[in-house]
Design an enzyme around this catalytic site. Structure first.
Site, mmCIF file in Angstrom:
data_model
loop_
_atom_site.group_PDB
_atom_site.id
_atom_site.type_symbol
_atom_site.label_atom_id
_atom_site.label_comp_id
_atom_site.label_asym_id
_atom_site.label_seq_id
_atom_site.Cartn_x
_atom_site.Cartn_y
_atom_site.Cartn_z
ATOM 1 N N GLU A 212 9.884 16.983 14.781
ATOM 2 C CA GLU A 212 10.296 16.747 13.400
ATOM 3 C C GLU A 212 9.491 17.678 12.500
ATOM 4 O OE1 GLU A 212 11.173 12.948 10.530
ATOM 5 O OE2 GLU A 212 9.281 12.949 11.637
ATOM 6 N N CYS B 258 13.285 11.721 6.720
ATOM 7 C CA CYS B 258 13.270 11.384 8.145
ATOM 8 C C CYS B 258 14.672 11.300 8.729
ATOM 9 C CB CYS B 258 12.528 10.068 8.373
ATOM 10 S SG CYS B 258 13.055 8.748 7.275
ATOM 11 N N LYS C 239 0.860 -1.189 0.000
ATOM 12 C CA LYS C 239 0.000 0.000 0.000
ATOM 13 C C LYS C 239 0.894 1.237 0.000
ATOM 14 C CE LYS C 239 -1.774 2.781 3.017
ATOM 15 N NZ LYS C 239 -1.841 4.047 2.224
ATOM 16 N N GLY D 102 -5.047 0.745 5.223
ATOM 17 C CA GLY D 102 -4.002 0.497 6.204
ATOM 18 C C GLY D 102 -4.482 -0.255 7.434
ATOM 19 N N PRO E 112 -7.345 4.592 7.035
ATOM 20 C CA PRO E 112 -8.580 3.957 7.507
ATOM 21 C C PRO E 112 -9.141 2.926 6.528
ATOM 22 C CG PRO E 112 -8.652 6.326 7.909
ATOM 23 C CD PRO E 112 -7.443 6.075 7.057
ATOM 24 N N GLY E 113 -9.073 3.217 5.227
ATOM 25 C CA GLY E 113 -9.679 2.335 4.243
ATOM 26 C C GLY E 113 -8.886 1.078 3.962
ATOM 27 N N GLU F 287 10.116 2.059 10.466
ATOM 28 C CA GLU F 287 11.105 3.125 10.311
ATOM 29 C C GLU F 287 10.320 4.414 10.394
ATOM 30 O OE1 GLU F 287 12.521 6.180 8.554
ATOM 31 O OE2 GLU F 287 12.834 4.950 6.751
ATOM 32 N N GLY G 266 -5.019 3.584 -1.479
ATOM 33 C CA GLY G 266 -6.011 4.087 -0.541
ATOM 34 C C GLY G 266 -5.368 4.697 0.683
ATOM 35 N N ASP G 267 -6.210 5.101 1.623
ATOM 36 C CA ASP G 267 -5.705 5.767 2.818
ATOM 37 C C ASP G 267 -5.581 4.799 3.996
ATOM 38 O OD1 ASP G 267 -8.331 5.364 3.666
ATOM 39 O OD2 ASP G 267 -8.886 7.485 3.539
#
Length: 478
Positions: A378, A279, A170, A207, A204-205, A245, A201-202
């Site tokens: 960050e 990061c 994803k 992940g 909630p949908g 990570e 997708g995002d």
């Protein structure tokens, strides 16, 4: 405008389980660059089932067969590098030189490294009367961010393929174009059906149902610490292996020597690359307090060379990825001013002449205290903080006074001193004088995550270790 309305599941491009799309905004123009299908739990079920079925055969394939497949992928990847670079510029605003250069080349480098590691990797080892076997862990959920799309997809997919795992990828909904092209590369290269599956997708949908799915054995996630914590919670009920990570606030210790000004300048330019959206960026520069003014002069000069503008032009950096990210960075820049840090370069607002697009001025603060917000959070934008130190012990104390521990940096002429300092920084990787190595481990201490990627270290999290006792009758296992 791009339109990607199908997912890659079980070797086929298929329609989503239910209607739904999302738009991708070009951060340079603030206009819609494409429309992508939005996945749901039903799509996750189909993709995981395909991966589970394919694992039965893929997990037992000979190493030579996996090497051949990875080499096929490498050939196809080379052909599609221009397409990947163009997609990167559209979806997350990377300047064309960066997008077509380091961004896509990192993916190619991770692939060639995985091939070389696999050629020499030991999956079985006899110790006394026992056989120690490293076996693929199973179905892997790979969730990647938008800031270095090809590197962060490659560093997960290729070790998973090499070790005999199957997977569902994803990509970030902010950078879905490159993920789609990547799936096309793997399809053309001949990856067997179900071994690699792509969903868009995002969180909630897709992940959440992916990270909590009963038939997923392992999750590899790169992204924010907040999201990483949520994923770990979702996975806990299934006792899944979770590698992460996450965020960083990398210290860059500039040693007190004749190269200070030069190293300050290099540190500024490195920090600004990719619009500061890295990061592992050297976002906290530590310089001798007695030479702060010299460092300020060097930093200001270096920041003035970092041009900002259209990713299709010749600028060093483009926009940040979204309006919400732009607003967050602006808020933190203002916080730095309000807290009393010295503004050396940049500041609030867009660069002159750029009235559209999520462009941020390359910003440098000096005389920063380590308890200031800009030294703790960050920022994930082109914002550098410079802190003073009194001694090497003091520099290391400041460097380690953070909840993060992803990357550190040391710059100086005395290599022995730099080595000694590097050993004391609490981070998963520490670069001395801009050192870089595809074979070295990459990952975090503390809230920067767990597990390691890159090189042979990136294989470990995709493997289970089995001991077969009595493999040699009468063998001495002592």
């Amino acid at each position: 405008m791009r339109e990607y309305l199908k997912f890659y599941i079980d070797g086929q491009w298929v329609d989503p389980a239910q209607p739904g799309t999302f738009d991708v905004i070009n951060p340079a123009t603030e206009e819609v660059a494409g429309t992508v299908a939005a996945g749901s739990a039903g799509d996750v079920d189909r993709a995981v089932a395909a991966a589970r079925k394919a694992f039965v055969t893929w997990s037992t394939t000979p190493v030579a067969e996996r090497i051949a497949l990875l080499e096929n992928i490498a050939a196809e990847y080379q052909k599609r590098m221009p397409d990947l670079g163009a997609a990167l510029s559209e979806e997350m605003g990377a300047p064309k030189e960066l997008a077509n250069g380091f961004q896509v080349n990192l993916g190619a480098g991770q692939l060639s490294t995985a091939i070389e590691v696999l050629k020499n990797f030991t999956f079985e080892e006899q110790r006394g009367g026992s056989l120690i076997v490293k076996e693929p862990i199973g179905v892997c959920a790979l969730i990647t961010p938008w800031n270095w799309p090809m590197n962060l997809i490659a560093v997960k997919v290729f070790p998973a393929l090499a070790t005999g795992c199957t997977m569902v990828l994803k990509p970030s909904e902010r950078s879905p174009f490159t993920g789609q092209i990547f799936a096309e590369i793997l399809e053309t290269a001949g990856v067997p059906a179900g071994v690699f599956n792509l969903l868009q997708g995002d969180g909630p949908g897709v992940g959440v149902p992916l990270s909590s799915h009963a038939d997923v054995d392992m999750i590899s996630f790169t992204g924010s610490t907040r999201a990483g914590i949520d994923i770990a919670k979702n996975a806990a009920a299934g006792v899944k292996r979770v590698t992460q990570e996450l965020g960083g606030k990398g210290p860059n210790i500039i040693l007190d020597d004749a190269a200070l000004a030069e190293n300050v300048g290099k540190g500024v330019v490195t920090m600004m690359m990719n619009s500061g959206q890295t990061c592992s960026a050297p976002s906290r520069m530590l310089v001798p307090g007695a030479r702060m003014e010299e460092a300020i002069t060097a930093a200001k000069a270096a920041a003035s060379t970092v041009s900002v503008g259209d990713p299709n032009g010749d600028s060093a950096i483009g926009p940040v990825v979204t309006e919400s990210q732009f607003d967050k960075i602006q808020s933190l820049i203002q916080q730095g001013i309000d807290d009393g840090a010295t503004l050396v370069a940049g500041g609030p607002g867009r660069p002159a002449g750029l009235d559209r697009g999520f462009y941020v001025q390359p910003t440098v603060f000096a005389d920063v205290k380590n308890d200031m917000t800009i030294a703790r959070e960050e920022i994930f934008g082109p914002v550098l903080t410079i802190l003073g130190y009194d001694s090497i012990d003091h520099a290391i104390e400041i460097a380690n006074d953070t909840e993060y521990g992803l990357a550190g940096f040391v710059a100086g002429e005395d290599l022995e001193q730099a080595r000694a300092v590097a050993r004391r920084i609490r981070a998963g990787s520490v670069a001395i004088n801009d050192g870089f190595d595809f074979a070295a481990p990459f990952g975090g201490y503390k809230k920067s995550g767990n597990g390691r990627e890159w090189g042979e270290f990136g294989f470990s999290d995709y493997l289970e270790i089995k001991g077969i006792l009595g493999y040699t009758p009468g063998g001495d296992g002592a």
